[in-house]
Structures are given as structure tokens and as C-alpha cells.
Design a protein around this motif. Structure first.
Motif, short mmCIF file in Angstrom:
data_model
loop_
_atom_site.label_atom_id
_atom_site.label_comp_id
_atom_site.label_asym_id
_atom_site.label_seq_id
_atom_site.Cartn_x
_atom_site.Cartn_y
_atom_site.Cartn_z
N VAL B 71 0.82 -1.22 0.00
CA VAL B 71 0.00 0.00 0.00
C VAL B 71 0.85 1.27 0.00
O VAL B 71 0.52 2.24 -0.67
CB VAL B 71 -0.95 -0.01 1.22
CG1 VAL B 71 -1.69 1.30 1.33
CG2 VAL B 71 -1.93 -1.16 1.10
N THR B 72 1.96 1.22 0.74
CA THR B 72 2.76 2.44 0.89
C THR B 72 3.21 3.06 -0.45
O THR B 72 3.15 4.28 -0.60
CB THR B 72 3.98 2.17 1.79
OG1 THR B 72 3.50 1.56 2.98
CG2 THR B 72 4.70 3.45 2.14
N PRO B 73 3.66 2.27 -1.43
CA PRO B 73 4.05 2.91 -2.70
C PRO B 73 2.93 3.74 -3.32
O PRO B 73 3.18 4.82 -3.87
CB PRO B 73 4.41 1.72 -3.60
CG PRO B 73 4.81 0.66 -2.66
CD PRO B 73 3.92 0.83 -1.46
N ALA B 74 1.70 3.25 -3.21
CA ALA B 74 0.59 3.99 -3.81
C ALA B 74 0.37 5.32 -3.11
O ALA B 74 -0.04 6.30 -3.73
CB ALA B 74 -0.68 3.16 -3.74
N LEU B 75 0.66 5.36 -1.81
CA LEU B 75 0.41 6.58 -1.06
C LEU B 75 1.60 7.53 -1.07
O LEU B 75 1.45 8.73 -0.95
CB LEU B 75 0.06 6.23 0.40
CG LEU B 75 -1.24 5.44 0.55
CD1 LEU B 75 -1.40 4.96 1.96
CD2 LEU B 75 -2.42 6.31 0.15
N SER B 76 2.82 6.99 -1.20
CA SER B 76 3.99 7.86 -1.12
C SER B 76 4.62 8.10 -2.49
O SER B 76 5.38 9.05 -2.66
CB SER B 76 5.04 7.24 -0.19
OG SER B 76 5.59 6.08 -0.78
N GLY B 77 4.29 7.26 -3.47
CA GLY B 77 4.99 7.32 -4.76
C GLY B 77 4.68 8.54 -5.60
O GLY B 77 5.28 8.73 -6.65
N ASN B 78 3.72 9.38 -5.16
CA ASN B 78 3.47 10.62 -5.91
C ASN B 78 3.47 11.82 -4.98
O ASN B 78 2.85 12.83 -5.27
CB ASN B 78 2.15 10.52 -6.68
CG ASN B 78 0.98 10.29 -5.76
OD1 ASN B 78 1.16 10.09 -4.56
ND2 ASN B 78 -0.21 10.32 -6.29
N ALA B 79 4.19 11.69 -3.88
CA ALA B 79 4.16 12.75 -2.86
C ALA B 79 4.64 14.09 -3.43
O ALA B 79 4.03 15.12 -3.17
CB ALA B 79 5.01 12.35 -1.66
N ILE B 80 5.70 14.07 -4.21
CA ILE B 80 6.28 15.33 -4.68
C ILE B 80 5.75 15.69 -6.07
O ILE B 80 5.24 16.79 -6.29
CB ILE B 80 7.81 15.26 -4.67
CG1 ILE B 80 8.28 15.12 -3.22
CG2 ILE B 80 8.41 16.50 -5.32
CD1 ILE B 80 9.75 14.87 -3.06
N ASN B 81 5.83 14.75 -7.01
CA ASN B 81 5.38 15.10 -8.36
C ASN B 81 3.86 15.27 -8.42
O ASN B 81 3.36 16.01 -9.27
CB ASN B 81 5.89 14.11 -9.40
CG ASN B 81 5.60 12.68 -9.03
OD1 ASN B 81 4.74 12.42 -8.17
ND2 ASN B 81 6.29 11.76 -9.65
N GLY B 82 3.13 14.64 -7.52
CA GLY B 82 1.68 14.84 -7.47
C GLY B 82 1.36 16.28 -7.08
O GLY B 82 0.47 16.91 -7.64
N ASP B 83 2.12 16.80 -6.12
CA ASP B 83 1.94 18.20 -5.72
C ASP B 83 2.29 19.13 -6.86
O ASP B 83 1.67 20.17 -7.06
CB ASP B 83 2.84 18.52 -4.53
CG ASP B 83 2.13 18.27 -3.21
OD1 ASP B 83 1.09 17.59 -3.24
OD2 ASP B 83 2.62 18.76 -2.18
N ARG B 84 3.31 18.73 -7.61
CA ARG B 84 3.72 19.56 -8.74
C ARG B 84 2.57 19.63 -9.76
O ARG B 84 2.26 20.68 -10.30
CB ARG B 84 4.96 18.95 -9.38
CG ARG B 84 5.86 19.94 -10.06
CD ARG B 84 6.97 19.22 -10.78
NE ARG B 84 8.05 18.79 -9.91
CZ ARG B 84 9.03 19.59 -9.52
NH1 ARG B 84 9.06 20.83 -9.90
NH2 ARG B 84 10.00 19.13 -8.75
N GLU B 85 1.95 18.48 -10.00
CA GLU B 85 0.83 18.44 -10.96
C GLU B 85 -0.35 19.26 -10.46
O GLU B 85 -1.04 19.89 -11.24
CB GLU B 85 0.38 16.99 -11.18
CG GLU B 85 1.44 16.13 -11.82
CD GLU B 85 1.03 15.66 -13.21
OE1 GLU B 85 -0.07 15.13 -13.33
OE2 GLU B 85 1.83 15.85 -14.14
N ASN B 86 -0.58 19.20 -9.14
CA ASN B 86 -1.71 19.93 -8.57
C ASN B 86 -1.44 21.42 -8.45
O ASN B 86 -2.32 22.18 -8.09
CB ASN B 86 -2.02 19.41 -7.16
CG ASN B 86 -2.83 18.15 -7.21
OD1 ASN B 86 -3.48 17.88 -8.20
ND2 ASN B 86 -2.78 17.38 -6.15
N GLY B 87 -0.20 21.82 -8.68
CA GLY B 87 0.14 23.22 -8.53
C GLY B 87 0.26 23.65 -7.09
O GLY B 87 0.10 24.83 -6.78
N THR B 88 0.52 22.72 -6.18
CA THR B 88 0.67 23.11 -4.78
C THR B 88 2.11 23.02 -4.31
O THR B 88 2.41 23.39 -3.19
CB THR B 88 -0.20 22.25 -3.85
OG1 THR B 88 0.06 20.88 -4.13
CG2 THR B 88 -1.66 22.53 -4.06
#
Lengths: 315, 355
Positions: B71-88
Motif C-alpha cells: 500500500v505504501t508505494p501507492a500513497l507515497s509514490g506521488n508525494a512530490i510530483n503529485g503536488d507539482r501536478e496539482n500546482g501546490t
């Protein structure tokens, strides 16, 4: 506000360039923005406005040139620059699962505000940008305009001395635009330096004390701006009797073929304000009951359009 | 002090934003249900053994490790680039939080999330302890190592999310790293052992009963005048002793290897950790290759198989090396993410927007 700052200009940009691979987003931008003023950043899409703001906001290193924010270099002393800088990006990012209040509180915490002060500041900003009813809703339910206001509030969290706003008015309804204008004028009057980029030129006209024109990544020279300002432009004239007005215009020497008519009156090309004053005097003398006599497009818009036409021609 | 406060603010932001939500609680509920089923069945199955609690305890720990690493990869694997995509990401970076504080805060949030599974399994672990048979030191060490391993997966996820631009790819990459460690090391071990196999020639003597005459010594039951025949046979044995180290960085092996082993009254390990540890340690021993025997001389190899305890005591513990590799991997990826996320940025990956 620190009046003892060594430099009178809080933002000073000297011959800055930045490229991404072979895309030269910013070629050579030079300008200053002073405290107490709203400086408008005007230019077509792709003229380098956002890239410039990213460099000012300590997020990008310029390839060349010098940037000073409050006398400090954002590249070598980003932490100090961030303390006095508020940035509102053109991309509206918000933490979708957090409430408006929580977003602002946590942002304040990231600016080292203690917990109670952060909560107080969040409440203050919520009422400032008029999001009271939505304060405890998650930010994903916000409309574009509401997100825009949240973004502005976030940029103001730490009471910054310098404000960088990238397209702050887009997506706002007319009421919110007026509120934004009043707010920014007040913030400027408090001695802050405000740099606003916008496409809504009529908006900037009423807001900005000065404008910096950008074209293809470079600042447009003062001479070209001055020249563009004085070129022929449309003035809209309205009188109680439109037929009498048209007759008087032709009598005053205006080429009838160039008089356009729109729902609010007649649009007449006039070069320069001296000619405009002369024409108005002759209309009044001729007994025409003039109700309104004003440029058909705002100052900035006219300059902007004329510059872009100029640029097209040069290419 | 401020640094810690900012780091914690990032972590709590992350926990509220990314992790906590209805889906997360549903997942946790399903997990608890699975552990409950495992607990009930294991308790029934092991009711007649010496140490039912020990087996159950190790089983639950493994279960948490399995679920946590899934489960952890799904929750942590976009911690930084996910924020980049969201503009946060950029709006966070213009605050006073530094890039190391930002990345470590996100790592802490991911780790805490993974530890949530451990916390949810806690009642069952306590039940296993009450059931009897589980040793306190094994329980303690295995929990510590489990927590560390979950931290490694969280660090890999956050690190990779800072290095790869696309959230989908970084999540997949994190899964691949976990799979490489968990399954890839097993495959390497198996294939490596097969490739390194050695030809063994054994010669042994048997009695040719037809040719030996009919006279039998009544005392021994052997022919009085035996005719002996030498048979030479050759076969190949896999050499796991030359590739055993590939399992050092396997999280399951590592956990088993680190946990102190206790033996039941037959001398066998009393839990899953011990059984796995014994198997892996045995792989370190060279295969017994020169066991020729002779029927004529009545010379048979003495079967002195070492006891499990002897095997474990005489071989090298590898968990420290494995944990070291994991820590280096996690810290290295986090350091890479920090250097790639630093602002003001000098270089940007092609096609990326920084805001």
C-alpha cells in the motif's frame, strides 16, 4: 514597512534572461517597481511574464542578469527574500481535501507563525477575501474565482512587503474585481510594492500606476511605448442627437468614411490628446450636446495593441 | 526548532491532504478483517503446538509487512510530483520551508501512514503474546525491523516521486523497487544457485550378490566372500552457498534473520521467523558432496546433520548488511529528491512546468 531600505525600488530587474532548452522565454527584461505603487506587467501570451515572476519568486535561477527583491538576490538568499515576498501563481493549486481555513492556517504555519497567530491570521484573511461562507468547506468545492481569492489570501498570509500577482483578476466576477482593485490600491497605499501581470488591460488601466510592456521576452523601450501611446486611436463620442453629431464631425474635418458607429455612440480616429481636446471644443462650439467623449479602448490596451501590431509589422 | 515545526506542518498537511479520507479507512478496515481471519485460523491450526502464540505473532508481522509494502508505494509514490501536478508544490516552496524540510516532512507522513497498519494490527499482536509461546525479545526486535522496513518503502516512494516527473511512473517505479527486493532477490537466489551448480562425482561400492557365492555369515548377514563392485555416479548440485547473500536485502528474510530465534523441545525454531532464518542460513553451508559409501566395508557416512541451533550459530547473520543496503537506498533516493526539488531551480526536466 522598512523605509530604511537601501534601494528605493523593491524590485529591480536588470537585463535578465532565462531559456528552457532552446526556448528563450525571457531574453532581456529590465525594470523597477517601487513601494507604494502598483506596477502592471503587460504582454501577450508567451512574452515571458510568468517566467519572470517565477524568477522573482525564488523558484527559478536566471541564466543572466541581476534580480534584487528588497535589495536581496533571490538566488543566493532565497530564505530572506521569501520572508518579504508574497506570490500568487497563475496556476490555481489548492489542497483539495483541506478546508479553506485549514489551508491558510497551515500556510501561515509554514511562515513560522505560532499556532494561535496562524488561526487568527486565517480568519482575518477569510473575511478580507470574502470567503466566510466557504471557510470550513474543502477547497475542491471552490469555483475558479473563489480559488483565485483563496490564492490571493495565501499570498498575503505573512503580510509581505512585495506582492507578485500573476493574472489575479482572471475568473473573478465584476464585484470581486472591484474588491480586488480596492484591496490592491489599499495594499499599495500602505507602502507595499505590487507587481501585477494581467490580460485584462482595462482592469490594469484603473489599477496600475505604471506599466512594463513585454514583447517576446524583452521589455519594450520607453520610446516605443511613448510612440505607441500617441498613435491614432478611436475615441467614442456620444451626443443627445446622433445625426447632429455626425454632421458636426464632418464639418470639423473628420473623414466621414472613417466614422464608425456602435451602440454607445460614434467612434472617431484621433491622434493624440491635443487633437481630441480640439475636436471636443469645436463640437461644443457647434452646439452639439456632447454627453460622453472618451477613448474607445483603455490606455494600456491601446498601447498593447499598437505594440503588437508594430511587432507583427517588424517580423 | 522552527525547522522541526515546519517539517511537522508539511507532514500534517500531507496526512490530511493525501492520506486521510474515506478510502483510507476502508482499506484499514479490510486489513483488520484479513488479520482477524488469519488470527482465527492460525489459532485453530496451531492449538496443539508448543508455542501457538509465536507462530501467530510472526505470521501477523509478516502480514503487516506484506500489506504495508503493497500500500505504501501507492500513497507515497506521488508525494512530490503529485503536488507539482496539482500546482501546490511551488506555493509551498515559496514559504519559509526549506527543500529538505519539505521532503523529509513528506517522508514522515508516508511512514506514519504505513505505521497505521502496524497500529491496526496491534490488538492481534497482543492477543498472540497472551496466547503464549511468543518471546518478548523476538516480538520487540521484529516490530522494530518491521517499522524500519516500512520506513524504507516510504522513503523510496517519496524519493522516487521527487526524481521522476510523472506520478504514474514514480508509483510504478516504487512498486518495482519493492518487487525487486521482495521477489527479485528470490529469483536471483534461485537462478544464481542453479547457474553456480557444481558437478559432483561420487563413487560407492556395492556387493554383487550374484557373484558372491551362497555362503552367508550368519552374524552379519553378508556374504562370506563378497564380490565388490565400484559404481561411479556423477550429478550436479546447486551451490546456494555462493549466492546466499542475494537474500540479505530481501525484507522478509531480513526480518527473519534479525529476530532472535527460540527453539521448541525438538530443537526446531518455534516461529515462522526461525524457520525462514534456518532455511536461509542453511544455504550458506556448502553442500555435502563427498559422501561415498561402501557396502562391502560396511562404511556408511555418519549422518551427523547439524541441529538447527548449530546451523544458526555457525553461520553469518546478514540482516545488518541488508538493513544497511535498504537505509542507503532510502536515504540516497531522498537526497536525490531533495537536490532535484531545490528552488530556485537551475535546470528543469524537459516539458515540465515548475509551478
Amino acid at each position: 514597512m522598512s523605509d530604511a531600505a537601501p534601494s528605493p525600488a523593491d524590485i529591480r530587474v536588470t537585463d535578465v534572461a532565462r531559456s528552457f532548452g532552446d526556448v528563450h522565454a525571457v531574453r532581456s527584461i529590465t525594470f523597477e517597481a517601487r513601494p507604494g505603487e502598483v506596477t502592471g506587467l503587460v504582454g501577450p501570451n508567451g512574452s515571458g511574464k510568468t517566467t519572470l515572476l517565477l524568477m522573482l519568486a525564488t523558484l527559478l535561477v536566471p541564466d543572466r542578469g541581476e534580480i534584487r527583491v528588497g535589495g536581496l538576490d533571490p538566488v543566493t538568499r532565497p530564505a530572506e527574500v521569501r520572508r518579504l515576498l508574497g506570490w500568487m501563481p497563475d496556476v490555481l493549486g489548492s489542497w483539495p481535501n483541506l478546508t479553506v481555513r485549514r489551508s491558510l492556517e497551515l500556510t501561515a504555519r509554514l511562515y513560522d507563525l505560532p499556532r494561535p497567530a496562524a488561526a487568527a491570521r486565517a480568519a482575518e484573511l477569510i473575511s478580507l477575501v470574502d470567503l466566510g461562507e466557504l471557510a470550513d468547506r474543502p477547497t475542491r468545492v471552490l469555483s475558479r474565482g473563489q480559488k483565485q481569492r483563496l490564492s490571493l489570501a495565501r499570498a498575503l498570509v505573512h503580510d509581505p512587503r512585495v506582492l507578485l500577482l500573476d493574472e489575479p483578476a482572471s475568473g473573478l466576477d465584476p464585484g470581486a474585481r472591484v474588491a480586488l482593485r480596492v484591496l490592491l490600491r489599499r495594499l499599495a497605499a500602505e507602502g507595499r510594492t505590487i507587481l501585477v501581470s494581467s490580460h485584462v488591460l482595462s482592469e490594469l488601466d484603473e489599477l496600475a500606476d505604471r506599466a512594463v510592456f513585454l514583447e517576446a521576452g524583452s521589455t519594450v523601450s520607453e520610446e516605443r511605448v511613448a510612440a505607441a501611446r500617441s498613435t491614432e486611436r478611436g475615441w467614442r463620442i456620444r451626443a443627445l442627437d446622433a445625426t447632429a453629431l455626425r454632421r458636426a464631425l464632418v464639418a470639423a474635418g473628420v473623414d466621414e468614411a472613417r466614422i464608425a458607429s456602435d451602440p454607445q455612440g460614434l467612434v472617431v480616429p484621433i491622434a493624440g490628446e491635443a487633437d481630441a481636446a480640439g475636436l471636443l471644443a469645436s463640437l461644443v462650439t457647434a452646439g452639439v450636446e456632447v454627453v460622453s467623449f472618451a477613448p474607445a479602448v483603455g490606455d494600456l490596451e491601446h498601447t498593447f495593441l499598437d505594440l503588437s501590431a508594430d511587432g507583427e509589422g517588424a517580423r | 526548532m522552527n525547522g522541526l515545526a515546519r517539517m511537522w506542518t508539511v507532514a500534517s498537511l500531507e496526512l490530511r491532504q493525501r492520506v486521510r479520507g474515506a478510502a483510507w479507512y476502508v482499506l484499514l478496515g479490510v486489513f483488520v478483517l484479513l488479520v482477524l481471519v488469519v488470527t482465527v485460523f492460525t489459532t485453530i491450526a496451531t492449538r496443539n503446538t508448543d508455542a501457538p502464540g509465536a507462530v501467530l505473532y510472526s505470521l501477523i508481522v509478516y502480514f503487516v509487512l506484506l500489506l504495508g509494502t503493497l500500500v505504501t508505494p501507492a500513497l507515497s509514490g506521488n508525494a512530490i510530483n503529485g503536488d507539482r501536478e496539482n500546482g501546490t508544490l511551488a506555493t509551498t516552496q515559496v514559504t519559509l520551508v526549506t527543500t529538505p524540510q519539505l521532503v523529509i516532512g513528506k517522508f514522515l507522513a508516508a511512514w506514519i501512514t504505513a505505521l497505521g497498519f502496524l497500529a491496526a494490527a496491534l490488538p492481534f499482536l497482543l492477543f498472540a503474546l497472551v496466547l503464549g509461546g511468543a518471546s518478548a525479545d523476538t516480538a520487540f526486535v521484529s516490530i522494530l525491523v518491521l517499522a524500519a522496513e516500512l520506513g524504507v518503502v516510504a522513503a523510496v516512494g517519496v524519493g522516487v516521486s521527487g526524481l521522476i516527473r510523472r506520478p504514474l511512473f514514480s508509483v510504478v517505479t516504487t512498486y518495482l523497487v519493492v518487487a525487486l527486493l521482495s521477489i527479485g532477490s528470490l529469483i536471483a537466489f534461485g537462478l544464481g544457485g542453479m547457474v553456480a551448480q557444481r558437478e559432483v562425482t561420487v563413487s560407492y561400492e556395492i556387493i554383487d550378490w550374484e557373484a558372491s557365492g551362497d555362503e552367508i555369515d550368519p552374524d552379519t548377514g553378508m556374504p562370506v566372500d563378497p564380490v565388490c563392485e565400484t559404481v561411479v555416479s556423477s550429478y550436479s548440485v546447486p551451490r546456494f552457498d555462493s549466492v546466499w547473500w542475494t537474500l540479505a536485502a530481501n525484507p522478509y528474510v531480513l526480518l527473519a534473520d534479525a529476530a532472535p530465534t527460540h527453539f521448541d523441545r525438538h530443537g526446531n525454531p518455534d516461529d515462522l521467523f526461525g524457520t525462514l532464518k534456518l532455511g536461509v542460513r542453511q544455504a550458506q553451508l556448502p553442500p555435502d558432496v563427498d559422501s561415498g559409501w561402501s557396502e562391502c566395508d560396511q562404511a556408511y557416512p555418519v549422518d551427523d546433520q547439524p541441529t538447527p541451533r548449530e546451523v544458526i550459530d555457525s553461520t553469518v547473520p546478514s540482516w545488518a548488511v541488508g538493513l544497511g543496503i535498504h537505509a542507503a537506498l532510502g536515504l540516497g533516493l531522498l537526497a536525490g529528491a531533495i537536490s532535484r526539488t531545490r528552488a530556485p531551480a537551475r535546470r528543469l526536466a524537459a516539458g515540465s512546468r515548475i509551478a
